[in-house]
Each structure stands twice: as structure tokens, then as C-alpha cells.
Scaffold this motif. Structure first.
Motif, PDB file in Angstrom:
ATOM      1  N   HIS A 182      21.767 100.438   7.282  1.00 11.74           N
ATOM      2  CA  HIS A 182      20.474 100.302   7.971  1.00 11.74           C
ATOM      3  C   HIS A 182      19.768  99.079   7.385  1.00 11.74           C
ATOM      4  O   HIS A 182      19.209  99.127   6.288  1.00 11.74           O
ATOM      5  N   ALA A 183      19.833  97.971   8.120  1.00 12.88           N
ATOM      6  CA  ALA A 183      19.270  96.715   7.618  1.00 12.88           C
ATOM      7  C   ALA A 183      19.054  95.768   8.782  1.00 12.88           C
ATOM      8  O   ALA A 183      19.714  95.865   9.816  1.00 12.88           O
ATOM      9  N   VAL A 184      18.116  94.836   8.600  1.00 16.32           N
ATOM     10  CA  VAL A 184      17.896  93.760   9.551  1.00 16.32           C
ATOM     11  C   VAL A 184      18.868  92.638   9.215  1.00 16.32           C
ATOM     12  O   VAL A 184      19.268  92.456   8.061  1.00 16.32           O
ATOM     13  N   TYR A 185      19.245  91.846  10.204  1.00 19.65           N
ATOM     14  CA  TYR A 185      20.351  90.907   9.987  1.00 19.65           C
ATOM     15  C   TYR A 185      20.028  89.768   9.034  1.00 19.65           C
ATOM     16  O   TYR A 185      20.945  89.120   8.527  1.00 19.65           O
ATOM     17  N   ASP A 186      18.761  89.506   8.724  1.00 14.80           N
ATOM     18  CA  ASP A 186      18.494  88.491   7.709  1.00 14.80           C
ATOM     19  C   ASP A 186      18.714  89.036   6.296  1.00 14.80           C
ATOM     20  O   ASP A 186      18.643  88.287   5.321  1.00 14.80           O
ATOM     21  N   GLU A 187      19.012  90.328   6.182  1.00 12.38           N
ATOM     22  CA  GLU A 187      19.332  90.938   4.890  1.00 12.38           C
ATOM     23  C   GLU A 187      20.820  90.880   4.578  1.00 12.38           C
ATOM     24  O   GLU A 187      21.269  91.475   3.591  1.00 12.38           O
ATOM     25  N   LEU A 188      21.588  90.169   5.373  1.00 17.91           N
ATOM     26  CA  LEU A 188      23.035  90.107   5.197  1.00 17.91           C
ATOM     27  C   LEU A 188      23.458  89.721   3.772  1.00 17.91           C
ATOM     28  O   LEU A 188      24.346  90.371   3.200  1.00 17.91           O
ATOM     29  N   PRO A 189      22.857  88.696   3.133  1.00 15.92           N
ATOM     30  CA  PRO A 189      23.278  88.369   1.766  1.00 15.92           C
ATOM     31  C   PRO A 189      23.103  89.542   0.797  1.00 15.92           C
ATOM     32  O   PRO A 189      23.978  89.790  -0.047  1.00 15.92           O
ATOM     33  N   ARG A 190      21.993  90.258   0.913  1.00 17.58           N
ATOM     34  CA  ARG A 190      21.769  91.411   0.029  1.00 17.58           C
ATOM     35  C   ARG A 190      22.802  92.501   0.289  1.00 17.58           C
ATOM     36  O   ARG A 190      23.332  93.116  -0.658  1.00 17.58           O
ATOM     37  N   VAL A 191      23.103  92.757   1.556  1.00 17.64           N
ATOM     38  CA  VAL A 191      24.084  93.796   1.901  1.00 17.64           C
ATOM     39  C   VAL A 191      25.446  93.458   1.315  1.00 17.64           C
ATOM     40  O   VAL A 191      26.113  94.318   0.726  1.00 17.64           O
ATOM     41  N   LEU A 192      25.876  92.206   1.466  1.00 19.64           N
ATOM     42  CA  LEU A 192      27.164  91.808   0.887  1.00 19.64           C
ATOM     43  C   LEU A 192      27.157  91.964  -0.629  1.00 19.64           C
ATOM     44  O   LEU A 192      28.137  92.439  -1.220  1.00 19.64           O
ATOM     45  N   ALA A 193      26.056  91.581  -1.271  1.00 18.30           N
ATOM     46  CA  ALA A 193      25.969  91.712  -2.730  1.00 18.30           C
ATOM     47  C   ALA A 193      26.024  93.175  -3.143  1.00 18.30           C
ATOM     48  O   ALA A 193      26.706  93.532  -4.121  1.00 18.30           O
ATOM     49  N   ASP A 194      25.337  94.039  -2.416  1.00 19.85           N
ATOM     50  CA  ASP A 194      25.352  95.466  -2.738  1.00 19.85           C
ATOM     51  C   ASP A 194      26.751  96.057  -2.623  1.00 19.85           C
ATOM     52  O   ASP A 194      27.096  96.996  -3.356  1.00 19.85           O
TER      53      ASP A 194
ATOM     54  N   LEU B 144      12.237  86.038  16.176  1.00 19.06           N
ATOM     55  CA  LEU B 144      12.527  84.618  15.987  1.00 19.06           C
ATOM     56  C   LEU B 144      12.418  84.207  14.523  1.00 19.06           C
ATOM     57  O   LEU B 144      13.241  83.425  14.028  1.00 19.06           O
ATOM     58  N   ALA B 145      11.420  84.733  13.821  1.00 20.92           N
ATOM     59  CA  ALA B 145      11.296  84.419  12.390  1.00 20.92           C
ATOM     60  C   ALA B 145      12.502  84.937  11.620  1.00 20.92           C
ATOM     61  O   ALA B 145      13.032  84.250  10.720  1.00 20.92           O
ATOM     62  N   ILE B 146      12.960  86.125  11.980  1.00 16.32           N
ATOM     63  CA  ILE B 146      14.142  86.691  11.323  1.00 16.32           C
ATOM     64  C   ILE B 146      15.375  85.851  11.632  1.00 16.32           C
ATOM     65  O   ILE B 146      16.201  85.563  10.759  1.00 16.32           O
ATOM     66  N   TRP B 147      15.515  85.419  12.895  1.00 16.92           N
ATOM     67  CA  TRP B 147      16.675  84.618  13.279  1.00 16.92           C
ATOM     68  C   TRP B 147      16.690  83.265  12.578  1.00 16.92           C
ATOM     69  O   TRP B 147      17.750  82.764  12.194  1.00 16.92           O
ATOM     70  N   GLU B 148      15.516  82.677  12.379  1.00 19.74           N
ATOM     71  CA  GLU B 148      15.420  81.410  11.632  1.00 19.74           C
ATOM     72  C   GLU B 148      15.991  81.562  10.222  1.00 19.74           C
ATOM     73  O   GLU B 148      16.583  80.617   9.685  1.00 19.74           O
ATOM     74  N   ARG B 149      15.827  82.723   9.622  1.00 23.28           N
ATOM     75  CA  ARG B 149      16.366  82.966   8.274  1.00 23.28           C
ATOM     76  C   ARG B 149      17.810  83.432   8.312  1.00 23.28           C
ATOM     77  O   ARG B 149      18.620  83.082   7.446  1.00 23.28           O
ATOM     78  N   ALA B 150      18.141  84.233   9.309  1.00 22.58           N
ATOM     79  CA  ALA B 150      19.425  84.927   9.305  1.00 22.58           C
ATOM     80  C   ALA B 150      20.609  83.997   9.530  1.00 22.58           C
ATOM     81  O   ALA B 150      21.637  84.122   8.847  1.00 22.58           O
ATOM     82  N   LEU B 151      20.505  83.078  10.492  1.00 25.80           N
ATOM     83  CA  LEU B 151      21.667  82.245  10.794  1.00 25.80           C
ATOM     84  C   LEU B 151      22.041  81.327   9.631  1.00 25.80           C
ATOM     85  O   LEU B 151      23.226  81.271   9.258  1.00 25.80           O
ATOM     86  N   PRO B 152      21.105  80.598   8.999  1.00 23.25           N
ATOM     87  CA  PRO B 152      21.503  79.806   7.827  1.00 23.25           C
ATOM     88  C   PRO B 152      22.103  80.667   6.710  1.00 23.25           C
ATOM     89  O   PRO B 152      23.065  80.250   6.051  1.00 23.25           O
ATOM     90  N   ALA B 153      21.550  81.872   6.508  1.00 32.26           N
ATOM     91  CA  ALA B 153      22.098  82.755   5.472  1.00 32.26           C
ATOM     92  C   ALA B 153      23.524  83.179   5.818  1.00 32.26           C
ATOM     93  O   ALA B 153      24.387  83.276   4.935  1.00 32.26           O
ATOM     94  N   ALA B 154      23.781  83.412   7.089  1.00 32.28           N
ATOM     95  CA  ALA B 154      25.128  83.789   7.509  1.00 32.28           C
ATOM     96  C   ALA B 154      26.111  82.645   7.291  1.00 32.28           C
ATOM     97  O   ALA B 154      27.241  82.858   6.832  1.00 32.28           O
TER      98      ALA B 154
ATOM     99  N   LEU C 238      14.816  80.801  23.661  1.00 28.09           N
ATOM    100  CA  LEU C 238      14.217  80.653  22.335  1.00 28.09           C
ATOM    101  C   LEU C 238      15.242  80.915  21.242  1.00 28.09           C
ATOM    102  O   LEU C 238      15.339  80.155  20.272  1.00 28.09           O
ATOM    103  N   GLU C 239      16.004  81.988  21.384  1.00 31.87           N
ATOM    104  CA  GLU C 239      17.076  82.266  20.419  1.00 31.87           C
ATOM    105  C   GLU C 239      18.119  81.160  20.454  1.00 31.87           C
ATOM    106  O   GLU C 239      18.590  80.696  19.401  1.00 31.87           O
ATOM    107  N   ASP C 240      18.499  80.757  21.659  1.00 30.14           N
ATOM    108  CA  ASP C 240      19.579  79.787  21.780  1.00 30.14           C
ATOM    109  C   ASP C 240      19.185  78.426  21.206  1.00 30.14           C
ATOM    110  O   ASP C 240      20.025  77.714  20.644  1.00 30.14           O
ATOM    111  N   ARG C 241      17.914  78.041  21.332  1.00 31.41           N
ATOM    112  CA  ARG C 241      17.472  76.764  20.748  1.00 31.41           C
ATOM    113  C   ARG C 241      17.621  76.772  19.235  1.00 31.41           C
ATOM    114  O   ARG C 241      18.041  75.778  18.627  1.00 31.41           O
ATOM    115  N   ILE C 242      17.250  77.877  18.604  1.00 27.44           N
ATOM    116  CA  ILE C 242      17.404  77.986  17.148  1.00 27.44           C
ATOM    117  C   ILE C 242      18.882  77.901  16.776  1.00 27.44           C
ATOM    118  O   ILE C 242      19.278  77.186  15.851  1.00 27.44           O
TER     119      ILE C 242
END
Length: 340
Positions: free
Chosen positions: A93-105, A234-244, A262-266
Motif C-alpha cells: 500500500h503505497a503511492v508510486y513516488d514511494e517506489l525507492p522506499r519500497v525497494l529499500a524496505d 501531477l506533483a506525485i508524477w513529477e517526483r515518481a518518474l525520475p525516481a523510477a 498533462l501526464e504525457d507532457r511530464i
């Protein structure tokens, strides 16, 4: 996932399923060859009903799935769907910008393949009580994670009119944003807005009659804007894709399914930056640390075929982009490049 509001379907059809599997499979196979003792890792960062995850697990018997979703009900549904793969599945149960934390856990150094299927999920649209769809009368909710605080009712009843207009203009690309915001402000002064039907009727009345006759339901853009604001998409997506991208090794791949511009432009901007040589013009040789880290796997955004849209109307607005990591971090000017 998609943004259209339609009647419930008898069966969930994952969007661009075969294309997504074909794009991500080389990364899984390459990881299995490079590290024979380690199972490849696939992250479905927006698990939804688990259709893409099921196909990937069935195609790759050694694949480990890390499935993320902010919606607890989606995780419950996916757990049932993926029961036969339970020993290879981690659902979080996590938002996709938390991907780095999930992998670390999970003590995972990286992911070999990552999928983002953005937007609102089919069950969220089809379950009237969630308040995402303008075609049902329901409480103004729109929370992808029902445990979070902010709802669409909070936005329409508490935000200043200027802020409401900005949200409708920026997130809904609504040309009549100021008129709609003013109508909301007048209506909520009489009685708070609590239902999707009342809001949809208000939006329809606020838009010029000539505009109402074309382009589908006039409330579509307002509902999109409110959903994006409520869920911080959109704020989450701005963080999530570079982290991925940072979580992928050389040979790793990412695929993104977007459903509005809007998503596709980011997505386009982030992938273009990662796949561009940024050596200053005029230098005799390219600088190693300015070389592209990724190569694009799609020519622009791929669109669904007519056959796909006919079989799955919710795929109509999808845009697919994908990229592969081709270079690791450079440790110094012209120095060794990690995985490069």
C-alpha cells in the motif's frame, strides 16, 4: 486505467497489454542472463486490477513482482487475481513516488522493469460511491486512497474562487474555469456542494449553450481537475518518474501509459531529458557525464489501434512511452561509469 466514465464492464481488459509485455520482456530476460542467481524484479507501480502484472508473471516463471497501489481495495482484488503466483508477489500500500522506499524496505537494489498505468482505475470509475464519475449521483469524494483526508467536496466548498479557477484551468484545461468557479462559489454560499450530480448539473449550466452541444459531457474537465487536485497526481508524477529511472540498472526498462496531455507532457519531458546528449556545443568531443542515460523505445507517444479501442473503449485516450537505461552513473569527469 482511464479517464472515461462508462458503465461497468463484464471483464477488465488491461490497456495495450501485449505491447507493454513486449516492451518490458527484454529487460527481464537480460536481467536473468546477467545475474543467473537472482530473480528479475518487475515493479507495477499502479497495480490496479493486476492485469498487466498477471501477464508478466505468467510469461516469466522466475519474475518477482512488486505491486504498488494507493487504493487498498485494488490491492485486495489483485491479491485474489494473483493468488497462484503468491510466492513471487509483494503487494504494498503505497503511492508510486514511494517506489525507492519500497525497494529499500524489500532489500532490492533496483528494479529491472517498471510499469506506470496512470489515471483513475476501472473499479474507481464503476463504483458510484467513490465519486469519480459524473454519470452517477454519489458523494463528492474522488480519493484514490480512502484513508487520506482531502476530498473533492473539501476542494469545491473550501477553496477560494481564484484557486478553484486555477485548478480547473491548469488541471482540467477548462476554458470556462472562471465562470465555473464563480458558479460554484455562488451555489456553495446557499448550501455546500456534496453530490456529483449537483456539481455536474452546475457545470453544465455555467457553460455556454453552444459549447454544451459538442465535446461530450461538459463536466468531464472539471471532474478531471478535481481528481488531480485531490490526489496530487501531477506533483506525485513529477517526483515518481525520475525516481523510477534512477531505480533501473543498465538494460532496465520503464513503460508509461498516460491518459491525458498533462501526464504525457511530464513523461515526454523527463524521458527526453534522460535520452539527450547535453554536452555544450562547440566542444571537440562529447563529455562522458553528459551522454544520454536512456534511449527511447517508442517513436513519440504510441496510440492504441482501432482494434484495441473497439475491444476496450477505455483505451481510446491512452499514450504509451517507454525507455531503456543504456548508461550508469559517471563517477567523475571522463571517469569510470558504474554500469556503463
Amino acid at each position: 486505467m482511464s479517464d472515461s466514465a462508462t458503465a461497468p464492464q463484464a471483464a477488465h481488459i488491461p490497456v495495450l497489454l501485449d505491447r507493454v509485455v513486449s516492451l518490458l520482456t527484454p529487460a527481464v530476460e537480460d536481467a536473468a542472463r546477467r545475474t543467473p542467481g537472482r530473480d528479475p524484479v518487475y515493479v507495477d507501480a499502479t497495480l490496479g486490477l493486476g492485469g498487466h502484472a498477471e501477464a508478466m508473471l505468467a510469461a516469466h516463471p522466475r519474475l518477482r513482482l512488486v505491486g504498488l497501489d494507493r487504493d487498498p481495495s485494488a490491492l485486495e482484488r489483485s491479491a485474489r487475481r494473483l493468488r497462484r503466483f503468491a510466492d513471487r508477489v509483494h503487494l504494498v500500500h503505497a503511492v508510486y513516488d514511494e517506489l525507492p522506499r519500497v525497494l529499500a524496505d524489500l532489500d532490492l537494489p533496483h528494479a529491472d522493469a517498471i510499469l506506470f498505468d496512470l489515471g483513475v482505475s476501472s473499479p474507481q470509475l464503476d463504483e458510484a460511491e467513490r465519486g469519480f464519475a459524473y454519470s452517477y449521483d454519489a458523494p463528492l469524494d474522488m480519493r484514490m486512497d480512502p484513508t487520506q483526508g482531502l476530498t473533492a467536496a473539501d476542494v469545491v466548498n473550501d477553496y477560494p474562487p481564484d484557486e478553484l479557477a486555477r485548478i480547473l484551468r491548469e488541471y482540467g484545461e477548462e476554458r470556462y474555469a472562471r465562470r465555473i468557479a464563480a458558479a460554484i462559489a455562488r451555489e456553495r454560499a446557499r448550501e455546500p456542494l456534496r453530490s456529483t450530480r449537483r456539481l455536474a448539473d452546475l457545470v453544465r449550466a455555467a457553460i455556454p449553450a453552444a459549447t454544451r452541444r459538442t465535446g461530450g459531457n461538459p463536466a468531464k474537465r472539471t471532474f478531471q481537475a478535481l481528481r488531480i487536485e485531490v490526489n496530487g497526481e501531477l506533483a506525485i508524477w513529477e517526483r515518481a518518474l525520475p525516481a523510477a529511472l534512477d531505480a533501473l540498472p543498465v538494460g532496465g526498462r520503464v513503460a508509461v501509459l498516460s491518459y491525458h496531455s498533462l501526464e504525457d507532457r511530464i513523461t515526454k519531458r523527463v524521458l527526453a531529458a534522460a535520452s539527450t546528449d547535453t554536452t555544450p556545443p562547440g566542444l571537440p568531443v562529447p563529455l562522458p557525464d553528459r551522454q544520454p542515460r536512456f534511449r527511447l523505445l517508442t517513436r513519440g507517444a504510441e496510440l492504441p489501434t482501432d482494434e484495441e479501442t473497439a475491444a476496450n473503449p477505455r483505451a481510446a485516450s491512452v499514450r504509451l512511452r517507454a525507455a531503456e537505461r543504456i548508461r550508469g552513473p559517471v563517477t567523475g569527469p571522463g571517469g569510470p561509469g558504474g554500469d556503463a
